[in-house]
Write a protein that holds these residues in place. Structure first.
Motif, PDB file in Angstrom:
ATOM      1  N   ALA A 102       0.833  -1.207   0.000  1.00 16.64           N
ATOM      2  CA  ALA A 102       0.000   0.000   0.000  1.00 16.64           C
ATOM      3  C   ALA A 102       0.866   1.255   0.000  1.00 16.64           C
TER       4      ALA A 102
ATOM      5  N   ARG B  65       2.389   2.206  -3.309  1.00 15.45           N
ATOM      6  CA  ARG B  65       1.464   2.871  -4.226  1.00 15.45           C
ATOM      7  C   ARG B  65       1.136   4.302  -3.804  1.00 15.45           C
ATOM      8  N   THR B  66       1.136   4.570  -2.496  1.00 13.41           N
ATOM      9  CA  THR B  66       0.617   5.857  -2.014  1.00 13.41           C
ATOM     10  C   THR B  66       1.682   6.830  -1.520  1.00 13.41           C
TER      11      THR B  66
ATOM     12  N   VAL C 197      -5.274   4.216   2.124  1.00 11.37           N
ATOM     13  CA  VAL C 197      -5.752   3.423   0.994  1.00 11.37           C
ATOM     14  C   VAL C 197      -7.142   3.916   0.580  1.00 11.37           C
ATOM     15  N   GLU C 198      -7.259   4.358  -0.659  1.00 11.65           N
ATOM     16  CA  GLU C 198      -8.521   4.930  -1.125  1.00 11.65           C
ATOM     17  C   GLU C 198      -9.503   3.875  -1.628  1.00 11.65           C
ATOM     18  N   HIS C 199      -9.001   2.763  -2.152  1.00 12.31           N
ATOM     19  CA  HIS C 199      -9.895   1.731  -2.674  1.00 12.31           C
ATOM     20  C   HIS C 199     -10.589   1.039  -1.494  1.00 12.31           C
ATOM     21  N   PRO C 200     -11.917   1.101  -1.387  1.00 16.26           N
ATOM     22  CA  PRO C 200     -12.624   0.584  -0.207  1.00 16.26           C
ATOM     23  C   PRO C 200     -12.344  -0.885   0.091  1.00 16.26           C
ATOM     24  N   ARG C 201     -12.352  -1.738  -0.925  1.00 14.55           N
ATOM     25  CA  ARG C 201     -12.154  -3.164  -0.681  1.00 14.55           C
ATOM     26  C   ARG C 201     -10.725  -3.447  -0.241  1.00 14.55           C
ATOM     27  N   GLN C 202      -9.760  -2.743  -0.838  1.00 15.33           N
ATOM     28  CA  GLN C 202      -8.370  -2.933  -0.431  1.00 15.33           C
ATOM     29  C   GLN C 202      -8.153  -2.433   0.994  1.00 15.33           C
TER      30      GLN C 202
END
Length: 218
Positions: free
Chosen positions: A105, A108-109, A152-157
């Motif tokens: 994570a 990526r961020t 982390v912006e993606h809810p499922r991740q």
């Protein structure tokens, strides 16, 4: 996905706002496990939880299914639901896995994270390195993972990282055998390397060093 903390040794992972009944039940049962009211192998009484929460068994069962899917409880239909055995090597491996997810994570961020955010992450890591007791080290490690999940912006991740963090917390908190209270040089060195990589904004180095740190913690 926001995470709010309760007492240091029994954190509750709470979503603010209107909370659905299965989520309330999940939080309630998880908090009881983290407080030490139930230990590895203890049977969970779903009817008791329903009485405590003043709700039907259906949301309790939904919460139990989620706890099972994360790996916190073991369910044998029509027989029992019990807290998982956190003394096994497989449970300890959850700590390293949470580090793998956190490292990925951050890779990526990190490049878009503000300096203040990187400083906060580095401070969590510094606390891991300076901790005088295993409890303090574990608390700092969970706080670091929670902070990463918030990036982390993606809810499922984000949900996957949060649930992996919960399992890691249980493994850290409930599988302690021989005391490991002294700050070890290995922990201090690994935490320092990860903190420096984050402060420098180096995604690849951050991923590698965060993974290495959580392998040390496992």
């Amino acid at each position: 996905m926001t995470i709010a903390y309760a007492e240091p040794r029994a954190r509750q992972w709470i979503h603010h706002g209107s909370v659905p009944l299965p989520e309330r039940a999940f939080q309630h049962i998880l908090a009881a496990i983290l407080r030490g009211e139930y230990v590895s192998g203890d049977t969970l009484n779903t009817k008791r939880f329903a009485r405590e929460l003043d709700m039907s068994l259906n949301p309790i069962r939904e919460a139990i299914i989620r706890l099972r899917d994360i790996g916190l409880v073991e369910v044998t239909p029509a027989r029992y639901t019990k807290v998982a055995d956190f003394t096994t090597p497989e449970s300890r491996a959850a700590i390293g896995y949470a580090g793998v997810l956190a490292g990925a994570a951050l890779r990526r961020t990190l490049s878009t994270a503000e300096g203040e955010v990187r400083s906060d992450l580095a401070e969590h890591l510094a606390l891991i390195g300076r901790a005088d007791t295993a409890a303090d080290r574990h608390a700092a490690a969970i706080a670091f993972l929670a902070a990463v999940a918030d990036l982390v912006e993606h809810p499922r991740q984000a949900r996957h990282l949060v649930e992996s963090t919960i399992l890691a917390q249980c493994a850290l908190q409930l599988s302690e055998g021989a005391p490991r209270d002294a700050t070890t040089q290995a922990h201090s060195t690994a935490a320092g390397a990860a903190a420096r990589a984050i402060l420098k904004g180096e995604p690849e180095a951050t991923e590698t060093t965060v993974r290495a740190l959580f392998e040390q913690l496992a």
